[in-house]
Design a protein around this motif. Structure first.
Motif, mmCIF file in Angstrom:
data_model
loop_
_atom_site.group_PDB
_atom_site.id
_atom_site.type_symbol
_atom_site.label_atom_id
_atom_site.label_comp_id
_atom_site.label_asym_id
_atom_site.label_seq_id
_atom_site.Cartn_x
_atom_site.Cartn_y
_atom_site.Cartn_z
ATOM 1 N N VAL A 181 0.872 -1.175 0.000
ATOM 2 C CA VAL A 181 0.000 0.000 0.000
ATOM 3 C C VAL A 181 0.907 1.222 0.000
ATOM 4 O O VAL A 181 1.519 1.532 1.019
ATOM 5 C CB VAL A 181 -0.929 0.004 1.229
ATOM 6 N N PRO A 182 1.065 1.910 -1.125
ATOM 7 C CA PRO A 182 2.096 2.952 -1.232
ATOM 8 C C PRO A 182 2.040 4.021 -0.152
ATOM 9 O O PRO A 182 3.085 4.444 0.351
ATOM 10 C CB PRO A 182 1.848 3.541 -2.624
ATOM 11 N N VAL A 183 0.826 4.463 0.221
ATOM 12 C CA VAL A 183 0.739 5.553 1.188
ATOM 13 C C VAL A 183 1.133 5.120 2.587
ATOM 14 O O VAL A 183 1.367 5.962 3.456
ATOM 15 C CB VAL A 183 -0.680 6.159 1.218
ATOM 16 N N ALA A 184 1.211 3.796 2.842
ATOM 17 C CA ALA A 184 1.553 3.296 4.170
ATOM 18 C C ALA A 184 2.901 2.592 4.211
ATOM 19 O O ALA A 184 3.362 2.193 5.277
ATOM 20 C CB ALA A 184 0.464 2.337 4.661
ATOM 21 N N ALA A 185 3.549 2.447 3.057
ATOM 22 C CA ALA A 185 4.781 1.668 2.976
ATOM 23 C C ALA A 185 6.013 2.517 3.216
ATOM 24 O O ALA A 185 5.967 3.751 3.180
ATOM 25 C CB ALA A 185 4.874 1.011 1.598
ATOM 26 N N ASP A 186 7.135 1.842 3.477
ATOM 27 C CA ASP A 186 8.432 2.510 3.491
ATOM 28 C C ASP A 186 8.590 3.217 2.142
ATOM 29 O O ASP A 186 8.461 2.587 1.094
ATOM 30 C CB ASP A 186 9.527 1.459 3.665
ATOM 31 N N PRO A 187 8.855 4.529 2.140
ATOM 32 C CA PRO A 187 8.915 5.266 0.877
ATOM 33 C C PRO A 187 9.994 4.787 -0.084
ATOM 34 O O PRO A 187 9.950 5.114 -1.275
ATOM 35 C CB PRO A 187 9.149 6.715 1.320
ATOM 36 N N GLY A 222 7.352 6.051 -2.205
ATOM 37 C CA GLY A 222 7.335 7.471 -1.900
ATOM 38 C C GLY A 222 6.969 8.321 -3.100
ATOM 39 O O GLY A 222 6.174 9.267 -2.981
ATOM 40 N N GLU A 223 7.534 8.006 -4.252
ATOM 41 C CA GLU A 223 7.183 8.734 -5.478
ATOM 42 C C GLU A 223 5.721 8.520 -5.837
ATOM 43 O O GLU A 223 5.009 9.460 -6.209
ATOM 44 C CB GLU A 223 8.049 8.252 -6.638
ATOM 45 N N PHE A 224 5.278 7.282 -5.752
ATOM 46 C CA PHE A 224 3.935 6.911 -6.162
ATOM 47 C C PHE A 224 2.874 7.603 -5.308
ATOM 48 O O PHE A 224 1.836 8.045 -5.813
ATOM 49 C CB PHE A 224 3.792 5.395 -6.069
ATOM 50 N N SER A 225 3.134 7.693 -4.008
ATOM 51 C CA SER A 225 2.135 8.232 -3.082
ATOM 52 C C SER A 225 2.214 9.744 -2.917
ATOM 53 O O SER A 225 1.383 10.329 -2.228
ATOM 54 C CB SER A 225 2.268 7.563 -1.714
ATOM 55 N N ALA A 226 3.189 10.391 -3.565
ATOM 56 C CA ALA A 226 3.369 11.839 -3.398
ATOM 57 C C ALA A 226 2.371 12.663 -4.196
ATOM 58 O O ALA A 226 2.215 13.863 -3.953
ATOM 59 C CB ALA A 226 4.787 12.240 -3.805
ATOM 60 N N VAL A 227 1.682 12.046 -5.161
ATOM 61 C CA VAL A 227 0.803 12.792 -6.052
ATOM 62 C C VAL A 227 -0.288 13.523 -5.275
ATOM 63 O O VAL A 227 -0.838 13.015 -4.297
ATOM 64 C CB VAL A 227 0.192 11.842 -7.111
ATOM 65 N N ARG A 228 -0.578 14.729 -5.720
ATOM 66 C CA ARG A 228 -1.630 15.563 -5.139
ATOM 67 C C ARG A 228 -2.392 16.228 -6.275
ATOM 68 O O ARG A 228 -1.875 16.381 -7.380
ATOM 69 C CB ARG A 228 -1.056 16.633 -4.212
ATOM 70 N N GLY A 229 -3.624 16.646 -5.995
ATOM 71 C CA GLY A 229 -4.357 17.340 -7.035
ATOM 72 C C GLY A 229 -5.836 17.448 -6.726
ATOM 73 O O GLY A 229 -6.303 17.069 -5.651
ATOM 74 N N SER A 230 -6.562 17.977 -7.690
ATOM 75 C CA SER A 230 -7.986 18.210 -7.513
ATOM 76 C C SER A 230 -8.719 17.955 -8.819
ATOM 77 O O SER A 230 -8.134 17.945 -9.907
ATOM 78 C CB SER A 230 -8.238 19.653 -7.056
ATOM 79 N N VAL A 231 -10.018 17.732 -8.691
ATOM 80 C CA VAL A 231 -10.888 17.596 -9.848
ATOM 81 C C VAL A 231 -12.111 18.470 -9.608
ATOM 82 O O VAL A 231 -12.604 18.571 -8.487
ATOM 83 C CB VAL A 231 -11.312 16.127 -10.081
ATOM 84 N N SER A 232 -12.566 19.120 -10.645
ATOM 85 C CA SER A 232 -13.823 19.854 -10.575
ATOM 86 C C SER A 232 -14.689 19.424 -11.747
ATOM 87 O O SER A 232 -14.197 19.224 -12.861
ATOM 88 C CB SER A 232 -13.590 21.364 -10.594
ATOM 89 N N VAL A 233 -15.974 19.251 -11.472
ATOM 90 C CA VAL A 233 -16.906 18.728 -12.453
ATOM 91 C C VAL A 233 -18.144 19.617 -12.479
ATOM 92 O O VAL A 233 -18.612 20.073 -11.438
ATOM 93 C CB VAL A 233 -17.318 17.278 -12.101
ATOM 94 N N LYS A 234 -18.658 19.865 -13.658
ATOM 95 C CA LYS A 234 -19.933 20.554 -13.780
ATOM 96 C C LYS A 234 -20.667 20.029 -14.999
ATOM 97 O O LYS A 234 -20.057 19.564 -15.962
ATOM 98 C CB LYS A 234 -19.745 22.060 -13.862
ATOM 99 N N CYS A 235 -21.981 20.077 -14.940
ATOM 100 C CA CYS A 235 -22.808 19.545 -16.003
ATOM 101 C C CYS A 235 -23.257 20.663 -16.936
ATOM 102 O O CYS A 235 -23.797 21.678 -16.484
ATOM 103 C CB CYS A 235 -24.014 18.829 -15.415
ATOM 104 N N LEU A 236 -23.014 20.461 -18.222
ATOM 105 C CA LEU A 236 -23.391 21.404 -19.257
ATOM 106 C C LEU A 236 -24.349 20.721 -20.227
ATOM 107 O O LEU A 236 -24.505 19.502 -20.207
ATOM 108 C CB LEU A 236 -22.147 21.883 -20.007
#
Length: 255
Positions: free
Chosen positions: A73-79, A103-117
């Motif tokens: 589990v990348p976020v819980a493993a030795d980096p 450590g590289e795998f679990s470092a990702v961050r970001g956001s998503v925004s969705v709207k209906c058109l």
């Protein structure tokens, strides 16, 4: 675990299933969301405005193992743990050929925004700490009730659709991360059939409506990055169907 709560003017459902968020724990799922915090997944219907939604970035689990085939589990493993891909047992590689660590795998961050058109569902991803200069492809998965279940083992029996974000021809669902690991993609996903037909019963290819937020019981936005030397481009479909070409990295879940 799924927890719902209500406050004036909004309706929300939170989920922490199938993937692990960096820092995702029971408190984050079971406590009400404050005005300054976005929960695992929610939808917002604002008066006199489009239906909108957002979700937390969740690091994929269950597809990464160590050299002996043990689940990592990348976020819980030795980096420093070197990651291998469960589907084929091969090392997970960056574009420059180096072996990706937890450590590289679990470092990702970001956001998503969705709207209906009227033209479809507008999906925008903004990301950082990606695998440097990797090409990412974005896929949608849709589920019928009761949705996806982490298990173990993971239960995909309610999966009813899978396909590229945007046009069905898979030509516009990719982007390449910068040298510093930043990237973004914005697409409008139209109503209609998704690009893939599931390879197992029910061999589904259920069409989606013009508003994924209101038309689907559950849907996922999944990002996978290209493996060096593997086929790429619009002739290559999602990783579950073209194993080893790309590796699932993170997702956003809407319920």
């Amino acid at each position: 675990m799924v927890t719902s709560w209500r406050r004036p003017g909004t309706w929300m459902i939170g989920a922490c299933a199938g993937v692990l968020q960096a820092g995702c724990g029971s408190e984050g799922v079971t406590q009400p969301i404050g005005e300054d915090h976005i929960g695992p997944a929610h939808r917002v219907a604002a008066e006199a405005s489009p239906i909108r939604g957002t979700a937390d970035l969740l690091v994929v689990q269950g597809l990464t193992v160590d050299v002996d085939g043990n689940t990592v589990v990348p976020v819980a493993a030795d980096p420093t743990t070197l990651l291998y891909y469960r589907r084929n047992g091969l090392p997970i590689l960056a574009p420059d050929g180096h072996h990706v660590t937890a450590g590289e795998f679990s470092a990702v961050r970001g956001s998503v925004s969705v709207k209906c058109l009227e033209s479809g569902t507008h999906v925008a991803l903004h990301l950082r700490n990606l695998i440097s200069e990797a090409t990412y492809r974005i896929w949608l998965l849709t589920f019928q009730e009761p949705g996806f279940d982490l298990g173990p083992p993971p239960d995909f029996s309610n999966l009813i659709g899978e396909g590229a974000l945007g046009p069905r021809d898979r030509t516009r669902n990719s982007f390449t991360a910068s040298a510093t690991g930043e990237g973004q993609i914005t697409r409008i996903h139209p109503a209609g059939p998704l690009s893939e037909t599931l390879p197992e019963p029910p061999f589904a290819n259920e069409p989606v409506g013009s508003c994924l937020l209101s038309d689907e019981f559950e849907w996922h936005v999944v990002a996978a990055f290209q493996q060096p030397g593997q086929p790429m481009g619009p002739n290559v479909g999602p990783p579950a169907l073209f194993s080893g070409t790309t590796v699932e990295h993170f997702s956003f879940i809407f319920r």
